[in-house]
Structure formats: structure tokens, C-alpha cells
Design a protein around this motif. Structure first.
Motif, PDB file in Angstrom:
ATOM      1  N   TRP A 374       0.841  -1.206   0.000  1.00  0.00           N
ATOM      2  CA  TRP A 374       0.000   0.000   0.000  1.00  0.00           C
ATOM      3  C   TRP A 374       0.876   1.255   0.000  1.00  0.00           C
ATOM      4  O   TRP A 374       0.597   2.211  -0.731  1.00  0.00           O
ATOM      5  CB  TRP A 374      -0.905  -0.004   1.229  1.00  0.00           C
ATOM      6  N   GLN A 375       1.933   1.258   0.790  1.00  0.00           N
ATOM      7  CA  GLN A 375       2.825   2.417   0.830  1.00  0.00           C
ATOM      8  C   GLN A 375       3.500   2.647  -0.515  1.00  0.00           C
ATOM      9  O   GLN A 375       3.686   3.792  -0.940  1.00  0.00           O
ATOM     10  CB  GLN A 375       3.883   2.226   1.926  1.00  0.00           C
ATOM     11  N   THR A 376       3.855   1.552  -1.204  1.00  0.00           N
ATOM     12  CA  THR A 376       4.458   1.694  -2.528  1.00  0.00           C
ATOM     13  C   THR A 376       3.471   2.308  -3.511  1.00  0.00           C
ATOM     14  O   THR A 376       3.837   3.168  -4.329  1.00  0.00           O
ATOM     15  CB  THR A 376       4.947   0.325  -3.044  1.00  0.00           C
ATOM     16  N   ALA A 377       2.214   1.878  -3.419  1.00  0.00           N
ATOM     17  CA  ALA A 377       1.177   2.451  -4.285  1.00  0.00           C
ATOM     18  C   ALA A 377       1.033   3.955  -4.049  1.00  0.00           C
ATOM     19  O   ALA A 377       0.856   4.738  -4.988  1.00  0.00           O
ATOM     20  CB  ALA A 377      -0.152   1.747  -4.051  1.00  0.00           C
ATOM     21  N   ALA A 395      -2.252  -3.608  -7.730  1.00  0.00           N
ATOM     22  CA  ALA A 395      -1.184  -4.541  -7.341  1.00  0.00           C
ATOM     23  C   ALA A 395      -1.572  -5.968  -7.696  1.00  0.00           C
ATOM     24  O   ALA A 395      -2.718  -6.387  -7.495  1.00  0.00           O
ATOM     25  CB  ALA A 395      -0.909  -4.431  -5.845  1.00  0.00           C
ATOM     26  N   HIS A 396      -0.613  -6.696  -8.221  1.00  0.00           N
ATOM     27  CA  HIS A 396      -0.804  -8.107  -8.549  1.00  0.00           C
ATOM     28  C   HIS A 396       0.203  -8.891  -7.709  1.00  0.00           C
ATOM     29  O   HIS A 396       1.404  -8.893  -7.998  1.00  0.00           O
ATOM     30  CB  HIS A 396      -0.584  -8.350 -10.036  1.00  0.00           C
ATOM     31  N   SER A 412      -6.680  -7.348  -7.088  1.00  0.00           N
ATOM     32  CA  SER A 412      -6.070  -6.579  -8.177  1.00  0.00           C
ATOM     33  C   SER A 412      -7.048  -5.626  -8.856  1.00  0.00           C
ATOM     34  O   SER A 412      -6.638  -4.867  -9.751  1.00  0.00           O
ATOM     35  CB  SER A 412      -5.478  -7.536  -9.223  1.00  0.00           C
ATOM     36  N   ASN A 413      -8.311  -5.637  -8.463  1.00  0.00           N
ATOM     37  CA  ASN A 413      -9.297  -4.714  -9.036  1.00  0.00           C
ATOM     38  C   ASN A 413      -9.434  -3.429  -8.218  1.00  0.00           C
ATOM     39  O   ASN A 413     -10.186  -2.535  -8.586  1.00  0.00           O
ATOM     40  CB  ASN A 413     -10.668  -5.394  -9.135  1.00  0.00           C
ATOM     41  N   VAL A 414      -8.715  -3.351  -7.096  1.00  0.00           N
ATOM     42  CA  VAL A 414      -8.808  -2.183  -6.210  1.00  0.00           C
ATOM     43  C   VAL A 414      -7.658  -1.223  -6.482  1.00  0.00           C
ATOM     44  O   VAL A 414      -6.492  -1.633  -6.537  1.00  0.00           O
ATOM     45  CB  VAL A 414      -8.795  -2.618  -4.729  1.00  0.00           C
ATOM     46  N   ASP A 415      -8.001   0.013  -6.661  1.00  0.00           N
ATOM     47  CA  ASP A 415      -7.008   1.067  -6.844  1.00  0.00           C
ATOM     48  C   ASP A 415      -6.409   1.408  -5.475  1.00  0.00           C
ATOM     49  O   ASP A 415      -7.018   2.108  -4.679  1.00  0.00           O
ATOM     50  CB  ASP A 415      -7.662   2.298  -7.475  1.00  0.00           C
ATOM     51  N   LEU A 416      -5.224   0.905  -5.224  1.00  0.00           N
ATOM     52  CA  LEU A 416      -4.608   1.107  -3.910  1.00  0.00           C
ATOM     53  C   LEU A 416      -4.213   2.559  -3.666  1.00  0.00           C
ATOM     54  O   LEU A 416      -4.043   2.967  -2.510  1.00  0.00           O
ATOM     55  CB  LEU A 416      -3.374   0.210  -3.754  1.00  0.00           C
ATOM     56  N   VAL A 430      -7.338  -6.780   1.050  1.00  0.00           N
ATOM     57  CA  VAL A 430      -6.491  -7.927   1.374  1.00  0.00           C
ATOM     58  C   VAL A 430      -7.368  -9.172   1.336  1.00  0.00           C
ATOM     59  O   VAL A 430      -8.308  -9.296   2.129  1.00  0.00           O
ATOM     60  CB  VAL A 430      -5.818  -7.792   2.753  1.00  0.00           C
ATOM     61  N   LEU A 431      -7.095 -10.063   0.405  1.00  0.00           N
ATOM     62  CA  LEU A 431      -7.943 -11.240   0.204  1.00  0.00           C
ATOM     63  C   LEU A 431      -7.800 -12.221   1.358  1.00  0.00           C
ATOM     64  O   LEU A 431      -6.721 -12.362   1.943  1.00  0.00           O
ATOM     65  CB  LEU A 431      -7.603 -11.916  -1.114  1.00  0.00           C
ATOM     66  N   LEU A 432      -8.892 -12.920   1.674  1.00  0.00           N
ATOM     67  CA  LEU A 432      -8.902 -13.898   2.756  1.00  0.00           C
ATOM     68  C   LEU A 432      -9.065 -15.307   2.199  1.00  0.00           C
ATOM     69  O   LEU A 432      -9.684 -15.520   1.167  1.00  0.00           O
ATOM     70  CB  LEU A 432     -10.049 -13.598   3.730  1.00  0.00           C
TER      71      LEU A 432
END
Length: 433
Positions: A374-377, A395-396, A412-416, A430-432
Motif C-alpha cells: 500500500w505504501q508503494t502504491a 497490485a498483482h 487486483s481490481n482495487v485502486d490502492l 487484502v484477500l482472505l
């Protein structure tokens, strides 16, 4: 109980611990320079992954961080000998806290423990004997301390071992997967690695680790088992020092043993010329420090590691609530993250060269951890904002825990670049599993 807490006892353990601690942190500070740790984490990177909300905390430019660590090491030596103790321990604590919060790429639990212990030492009368301060100012010299000065240290280390025990009760530890992978990845000698990756050995180490964390404090508390427990601690921590190469931590952990032995024993072994302590009363200020600082402090330390139980998902996978929880040496995370950057105005993909922005070590750490992803985004968004572009960042991420099959970690569909960081609860991107 109250009388026992405030009863005067010989202050030899606290004075000795101050000496041990000062020597160890000086070794850590100077050693970090000599081993290249400072260069790899603060000099070479263009920026560091600070704790979220503290992005302003970045390394000093040029060779500044070398001087930073030299000054820290000097403060360690000064409070070791008890010179201007209150100032030097407080200054070291502040500077080491800066190091801790400034970077997460090389995160270690013992860095956090060092922050806590140094903070506690700021409020303890560790300079009243065997110190330059006591020699220069005889008015502060004392042969005793309240008993709670030892008990707060014992309680803090008990919290660490308790949560370290609880955290190990999960499948990959109980079936030896983690210890097997650990030895395979860290032991370079072929003969030793062949032995240490055999089932009988890595299972023994896994369950010995649980037994040690669970029993070491209770066994140190009882006279009949204390010396055996200390010998076991010595073997355990020296083994970890040799195989895991984790700096001062094994010796740091061993130094807490001084609080478990009777103060008179410590005095007779290490301070043979020290007079026998007289029974003295203590001022109300000592009680105030205990009630108003140490009691709330220890309650917070007990509660903090519980927070991940209130966050949706398995902390082993999501990492949410992992830090500050004494989940030590529990898993290996492997994987990588690629980013797709879309110019919102043109709907075209734009290029961002992450290989020139992050060091290999930063890429490896960031690639599997949601907060660093997230910080990189956010940095990518800021980078293109300077060019006048408003971008979306996706992010992928594929991650494996303890060698298990790789899975997607981030939606990967969320704009971080457009979502806030949730400090206390689960982030839905964050996927579970």
C-alpha cells in the motif's frame, strides 16, 4: 503483596543489567555499521518504509546515518558506565526508537523489545550504584531499590514468552514445516543441513521451542529449577545465535536472568566489594512511578498482542496485527508484487520502474506485505502527481506461506492509490482464505 512490591532489596541486579544493556546496545550500534546493515537499510535505499503515519521519518542524507549510529553506540557506552544516566539512556531510547520506526524492511521483534526495555530503564534507578553518577554525586548513591524494579522486568519478559508460546500452536509449527524450511534456508554447511532437516531433528526443535517458551519463566522463578532453566536458556540462545545469526538478541534475552536470582547472589558474584544493603524506606515518588507509569505500561503490553484476534482473517496470511504481538520466527513469506499504473485522464497504462526505486531487499520485503504494498502504491501516486498525472495503481501479488502453494494476496481490481490505510481493522482489499 503491596509490602513485598515496595520492600527494599539489593540493587545489584539492576546495576548489572544496566552494564549488560549498555554494552550490548553499543555492540549493536557499532556492529550495524561494520556489518553493512546501516548501509543496506539507510544509505543505499532512496527512501525507507517507515511505519504508516511516520513517512516523514527518513534517514539522514549522505553519511549521516553512520554518525547517527556512532552517537547511539556512544550513548550506550555512557549509560553502561552510568555517566549522566538519565540523559544518555533517554537519548539512546529516542534515537533507537527512530531507527525502529524509520524502517520495516529488516523488521525484528527484538528491535521492538529493545525500545520497550530502554523506555522502562529511563524510569528505573539503575545509576545509583556502580556508576560515575553515584561516584560524582554521593547523594544519589544507594545500595537498594524497591522490589518492583525487578518484577516489572520479569513481567515484561513473561509477556514476551507467553505470547511467543501461544503463537506457535498452529499447523505449520506443530508439524515441523517451518523449522524444516528455516534450517534448509539458513544453514549453509551441507553436513549440518542434512542433519537439521531430518524429521526427528526439526520436530524436536519445534517442540523444544514450545516447551522452552512455555516453561522458562516459571522454572527461573523457582530456586530448585532456576539453574537448570538458566543452563537451558544458555543452550537455547547460543544455538539460535549460531544458526540464525540474529545479532545481540540471544545475549539480550539471557541478561534478564539477573532479575530471577536473589539480589544477594548477584551481589556476591559480580559486586564482591559491595556492602550488604541496609533496610531503607522509599519515597512516595518511587510509588508514583510504579502506579502511574509501570502499571498502565504493562497492561498495554499485555493487551496489544491480542488485537489481531479482533481483526478479520488469519494474521499469518494478512499480516494485520502481526507486529508488536511477539509472533517471533513463525513463518516464511515468499512471493512478489507487480504494479499496473493507469493514467486516469487517458486510460492508458504508464510505466513505473520499481527496480530503480527499491533495493532488492526492499522489493523482497514489500512483495509479500500488505502495508508495504500500500505504501508503494502511495509513492507511485505521488511520483506521477509531480508530473501532473492522476493515476490509479493496481497490485498483482502472489504469496506463499511456509512453502505452500502461491495465492493472490491483494485484490487486483482495487485502486490502492485511492483507498485509505485501516490502522485497526481488516482492509477489504487484502484477500482472505
Amino acid at each position: 503483596m503491596k509490602e513485598r512490591l515496595f520492600a527494599p532489596i539489593d540493587n545489584a541486579p539492576l546495576a548489572l543489567f544496566r552494564i549488560f544493556l549498555g554494552f550490548l546496545v553499543a555492540c549493536e550500534s557499532f556492529g550495524a555499521i561494520l556489518t553493512g546493515w546501516v548501509k543496506g537499510n539507510f544509505i543505499t535505499p532512496k527512501f525507507t518504509f517507515s511505519f504508516i503515519g511516520m513517512e516523514w521519518l527518513q534517514p539522514l542524507p549522505g553519511s549521516g546515518m553512520y554518525w547517527y549510529f556512532i552517537i547511539m553506540g556512544t550513548f550506550g557506552l555512557l549509560f553502561m558506565v552510568g555517566y549522566k544516566y538519565r540523559f544518555t539512556i533517554a537519548a539512546y531510547t529516542l534515537m533507537w526508537s527512530g531507527v525502529y520506526f524509520m524502517q520495516k524492511t529488516s523488521y525484528n521483534n527484538h528491535y521492538y523489545l529493545l525500545v520497550l526495555i530502554c523506555l522502562m530503564m529511563c524510569f528505573l534507578p539503575a545509576h545509583r550504584y556502580a556508576s560515575i553518577d553515584a561516584k560524582q554525586n554521593p547523594e544519589i548513591r544507594s545500595l537498594t531499590m524497591p522490589a518492583w524494579c525487578s518484577w516489572v522486568m520479569i513481567l515484561q519478559v513473561s509477556i514476551v514468552y507467553f505470547y511467543a508460546t501461544v503463537a506457535k500452536f498452529y499447523p505449520d509449527w506443530l508439524n515441523g514445516t517451518f523449522t524444516r524450511n528455516l534450517f534448509y534456508g539458513t544453514v549453509t554447511n551441507p553436513t549440518l543441513r542434512n542433519i537439521m532437516t531430518q524429521e526427528w531433528f526439526y520436530l524436536f526443535i519445534a517442540y523444544a521451542g514450545i516447551a522452552f517458551d512455555m516453561l522458562v519463566v516459571p522454572l527461573l522463578l523457582f530456586k530448585r529449577t532456576r539453574t537448570w532453566a538458566f543452563v537451558a536458556s544458555l543452550i537455547f540462545h547460543i544455538f539460535n545465535s549460531i544458526t540464525l545469526q540474529i545479532g545481540i538478541f540471544p545475549f539480550f534475552a539471557l541478561s534478564f536472568a539477573v532479575f530471577f536470582y536473589p539480589p544477594d547472589t548477584i551481589r556476591k558474584i559480580f559486586f564482591r566489594k559491595k556492602p550488604v544493603a541496609e533496610v531503607l524506606s522509599y519515597t512516595p515518588e518511587a510509588k508514583n512511578i510504579f502506579y502511574w507509569f509501570f502499571v498502565p505500561f504493562l497492561i498495554i503490553q499485555f493487551l496489544l498482542p491480542l488485537r489481531h484476534h479482533f481483526i478479520k482473517g488469519d494474521v499469518l496470511w494478512t499480516e494485520e496485527g502481526h507486529r508488536l504481538s511477539w509472533r517471533m520466527m513463525l513463518r516464511t513469506r515468499n512471493g512478489n508484487t507487480d504494479f499496473t499504473v493507469i493514467d486516469k485522464a487517458t486510460k492508458q497504462q504508464v510505466f513505473y520502474n520499481i527496480f530503480t526505486e527499491l533495493t532488492p531487499k526492499q522489493r523482497a520485503g514489500m512483495g509479500t506485505r500488505p502495508d508495504m504494498i500500500w505504501q508503494t502504491a502511495q509513492r507511485i501516486k505521488q511520483h506521477f502527481a509531480k508530473e501532473g498525472k492522476d493515476v490509479a495503481v493496481y497490485a498483482h501479488t502472489r504469496v506463499s506461506i511456509n512453502g505452500a502453494p502461491y495465492k493472490d494476496l491483494i485484490d487486483s481490481n482495487v485502486d490502492l492509490a485511492a483507498v485509505p490505510w485501516d490502522y485497526f481493522w481488516h482492509s477489504e482489499w487484502v484477500l482472505l482464505y
